[in-house]
Write a protein that holds these residues in place. Structure first.
Motif, PDB file in Angstrom:
ATOM      1  N   ALA A   1       2.923   7.585   3.619  1.00  0.00           N
ATOM      2  CA  ALA A   1       3.915   7.374   4.671  1.00  0.00           C
ATOM      3  C   ALA A   1       3.282   7.287   6.059  1.00  0.00           C
ATOM      4  O   ALA A   1       3.732   6.508   6.907  1.00  0.00           O
ATOM      5  CB  ALA A   1       4.964   8.483   4.639  1.00  0.00           C
TER       6      ALA A   1
ATOM      7  N   THR B   1       0.829   4.054  -0.610  1.00  0.00           N
ATOM      8  CA  THR B   1       2.213   4.490  -0.402  1.00  0.00           C
ATOM      9  C   THR B   1       2.257   5.647   0.604  1.00  0.00           C
ATOM     10  O   THR B   1       3.309   6.235   0.806  1.00  0.00           O
ATOM     11  CB  THR B   1       2.853   4.942  -1.739  1.00  0.00           C
TER      12      THR B   1
ATOM     13  N   CYS C   1       5.757  -3.432   2.909  1.00  0.00           N
ATOM     14  CA  CYS C   1       6.938  -3.835   2.163  1.00  0.00           C
ATOM     15  C   CYS C   1       7.956  -2.699   2.096  1.00  0.00           C
ATOM     16  O   CYS C   1       7.719  -1.687   1.425  1.00  0.00           O
ATOM     17  CB  CYS C   1       6.544  -4.269   0.759  1.00  0.00           C
ATOM     18  N   ASP C   2       9.081  -2.889   2.801  1.00  0.00           N
ATOM     19  CA  ASP C   2      10.217  -1.967   2.732  1.00  0.00           C
ATOM     20  C   ASP C   2       9.844  -0.503   2.947  1.00  0.00           C
ATOM     21  O   ASP C   2      10.480   0.389   2.403  1.00  0.00           O
ATOM     22  CB  ASP C   2      10.929  -2.103   1.390  1.00  0.00           C
ATOM     23  N   ARG C   3       8.825  -0.264   3.732  1.00  0.00           N
ATOM     24  CA  ARG C   3       8.348   1.107   3.988  1.00  0.00           C
ATOM     25  C   ARG C   3       8.029   1.862   2.695  1.00  0.00           C
ATOM     26  O   ARG C   3       7.943   3.083   2.684  1.00  0.00           O
ATOM     27  CB  ARG C   3       9.336   1.891   4.837  1.00  0.00           C
ATOM     28  N   GLN C   4       7.841   1.093   1.613  1.00  0.00           N
ATOM     29  CA  GLN C   4       7.525   1.685   0.316  1.00  0.00           C
ATOM     30  C   GLN C   4       6.029   1.645   0.029  1.00  0.00           C
ATOM     31  O   GLN C   4       5.466   2.577  -0.525  1.00  0.00           O
ATOM     32  CB  GLN C   4       8.266   0.962  -0.810  1.00  0.00           C
ATOM     33  N   PHE C   5       5.387   0.520   0.379  1.00  0.00           N
ATOM     34  CA  PHE C   5       3.952   0.390   0.144  1.00  0.00           C
ATOM     35  C   PHE C   5       3.370  -0.599   1.141  1.00  0.00           C
ATOM     36  O   PHE C   5       4.096  -1.361   1.774  1.00  0.00           O
ATOM     37  CB  PHE C   5       3.648  -0.042  -1.297  1.00  0.00           C
TER      38      PHE C   5
ATOM     39  N   LYS D   1      -3.896  -0.726  -2.025  1.00  0.00           N
ATOM     40  CA  LYS D   1      -2.450  -0.540  -1.965  1.00  0.00           C
ATOM     41  C   LYS D   1      -2.223   0.938  -1.694  1.00  0.00           C
ATOM     42  O   LYS D   1      -2.838   1.793  -2.320  1.00  0.00           O
ATOM     43  CB  LYS D   1      -1.799  -0.932  -3.283  1.00  0.00           C
TER      44      LYS D   1
ATOM     45  N   LEU E   1       1.692   3.827   6.386  1.00  0.00           N
ATOM     46  CA  LEU E   1       2.759   2.827   6.511  1.00  0.00           C
ATOM     47  C   LEU E   1       3.337   2.827   7.924  1.00  0.00           C
ATOM     48  O   LEU E   1       3.549   1.767   8.520  1.00  0.00           O
ATOM     49  CB  LEU E   1       3.874   3.101   5.498  1.00  0.00           C
TER      50      LEU E   1
END
Length: 106
Positions: free
Chosen positions: A72, A70, A40-44, A68, A75
């Motif tokens: 980077a 975060t 999701c949106d390079r956020q998580f 979950k 991702l």
């Protein structure tokens, strides 16, 4: 949620609607794998083994696992895997292309 006669989940039509409403914000691709992840949106990212689009059965939900993150690096790896994977919608009705892709995987 359940699947149709060729394995599409009934949530797929809702996802396609979102994709058509927000083409610059959402991507969909038929990967043909068992992976279950959402970036999701390079956020998580959510990564797990729960059949999110096909299971409403809460009886077994406690036995499912998910994470979950975060991170980077994770991702980016997930995003690259998705980007580089062939979209099987493009080859679903062309057996020779499916065979060529399968030979690369196995």
């Amino acid at each position: 949620m359940s699947g149709d006669r060729i394995g599409n989940y009934n949530a797929l039509s809702r996802l396609r609607e979102l994709r058509s409403r927000f083409p610059d914000r959402m991507e969909l691709k038929l990967l043909g794998t068992h992976e279950k992840y959402l970036v999701c949106d390079r956020q998580f990212a959510l990564v797990g083994n729960h059949n999110t689009l096909s299971s409403l059965d809460t009886l077994y939900a406690p036995r499912e696992m998910g994470v979950k993150t975060t991170d980077a690096g994770i991702l980016e790896t997930l995003r690259e895997d998705y980007t580089n994977a062939p979209d099987l919608r493009d080859v679903f009705h062309e057996p020779e292309k499916v065979a060529a892709i399968a030979s690369q995987l196995f």
